[in-house]
Design an enzyme around this catalytic site. Sequence first.
Site, PDB file in Angstrom:
ATOM      1  N   ALA A 106       0.784  -1.076  -0.149  1.00 61.70           N
ATOM      2  CA  ALA A 106       0.117  -0.120  -0.132  1.00 61.70           C
ATOM      3  C   ALA A 106       0.730   1.277   0.124  1.00 61.70           C
ATOM      4  O   ALA A 106       2.002   1.409   0.217  1.00 61.70           O
ATOM      5  CB  ALA A 106      -1.045  -0.118   1.160  1.00 61.70           C
ATOM      6  N   ASN A 107       0.237   2.361  -0.226  1.00 60.78           N
ATOM      7  CA  ASN A 107       0.933   3.684  -0.298  1.00 60.78           C
ATOM      8  C   ASN A 107       0.278   4.353   1.206  1.00 60.78           C
ATOM      9  O   ASN A 107      -0.705   3.989   1.719  1.00 60.78           O
ATOM     10  CB  ASN A 107       0.518   4.529  -1.303  1.00 60.78           C
ATOM     11  N   ARG A 108       1.053   5.131   1.584  1.00 58.39           N
ATOM     12  CA  ARG A 108       0.844   5.852   2.714  1.00 58.39           C
ATOM     13  C   ARG A 108      -0.289   7.036   2.344  1.00 58.39           C
ATOM     14  O   ARG A 108      -0.075   8.110   1.540  1.00 58.39           O
ATOM     15  CB  ARG A 108       1.910   6.858   3.177  1.00 58.39           C
ATOM     16  N   VAL A 123      -2.587   5.655  -5.462  1.00 59.75           N
ATOM     17  CA  VAL A 123      -2.825   4.346  -5.934  1.00 59.75           C
ATOM     18  C   VAL A 123      -1.448   3.693  -5.917  1.00 59.75           C
ATOM     19  O   VAL A 123      -0.274   4.190  -6.494  1.00 59.75           O
ATOM     20  CB  VAL A 123      -3.516   4.424  -7.488  1.00 59.75           C
TER      21      VAL A 123
END
Length: 399
Positions: free
Chosen positions: A209-211, A276
Amino acid sequence: MISGKRILLTVTGSVSAYKALELARLLRKAGARVIPVLTEGGARFVTPHALQAIAGEAVHEDLWSLAEEATIGHIKLARLPDLVVVAPASADFLAKMALGLADDLATTMLLATQAPILVAPAMNWAMWAHPATVANMATLRSRGVQVIGPGEGAMAEAESGPGRLAEPAEIFAAIEALLSPSPKPLAGKHAVVTSGPTHEPIDPVRYIANRSSGKQGHAIAAALAALGARVTLVSGPVHQPDPKGVSMVRVESAREMLAAVEAALPADIAVFAAAVADWRTAAAATQKMKKVPGQAPAPLELALNPDILSTISHHATQRPGLVVGFAAETENVIENATTKRARKGCDWIVANDVSGDVMGGAENAVHLVSASGVEDWPRLPKDEVAARLAQRIAEAVGG
Ligand code: C5P
């Protein structure tokens, strides 16, 4: 704006209740009809006689009063106002509102009313900071309850901190703003907004995931809705309350996000604020991958995710009239954003410098990059960045 409006002023138990008398005076002076409601706690701090004299109208206090029920009744009372104001709103009263309790006239009326509600909290700083109050306020805000204050400063108990009731003039100004019809330049327009991160499964328990907190994207959805747009908010997993008046579509992965955005078309406006994930695992494992002690982990094979912003910007048949992307950069912010705008084919890029504490924080310093150049905006709370962006969007596409 206030003249002729019916304002139901609920006064609850706080030492600052005396300020409600001044508020009632200001409202009456401006031509409003003030309908006073006093809780048992409120009546410990101001007398019904004082409130009634200043409001110029009978005080409502008792759910079980035969006389009161015979004359107006609590449901009728709830239907009467253009706005309900709770000032001061004690911690206990806010907790009751959050829970939907209806054990006295004021709480019952609040549950029955369909009028907008403004609360002006007042309590000791420790009570205001307590996780229970914080959670109650988040619940109330997510239901569209408007909040004014509290301010910071000296308190009755010789302590200082946030929790002081907003000054009557400030509450009056908030009431005036709420009762002014807000312009709806985006009425009839459809906006699609993406927000939050995406989660790309590695196996049933792990993900890439991204922050991203989703704060900025959710605030943009709310700001567009406030200007009258019909908003579809496609959000990855976040801990943000759903903004009022938007249709939520919850997704996990980038591919799900793209499908949801495509399903939401046609749209007049698209704002892609989601962080995203660029990559997903080529094939997510169906069972939890086992850690073998002493053995190096197997390398992850990654595949490229679709670029939602670029896909929609290049959409052959349903490209929204205005497509806005974001560019989170840690260096050469404007240069990178300008190239990104060209590469992705969007109209505007909101570029932000994420080298500081922007991630998950309350503020953002952005630059708006468009065909006509670069605008530098001051560092602003994320809500205000959203409001400004929505305003600019309205100027560009609004009718
Ligand atoms: O390429 P980069 O991730 O920096 O671009 C950021 C912009 O592109 C943001 O608006 C983001 O929402 C969007 N984006 C997207 N799909 C991706 C990657 C980024 O929509 N797969």
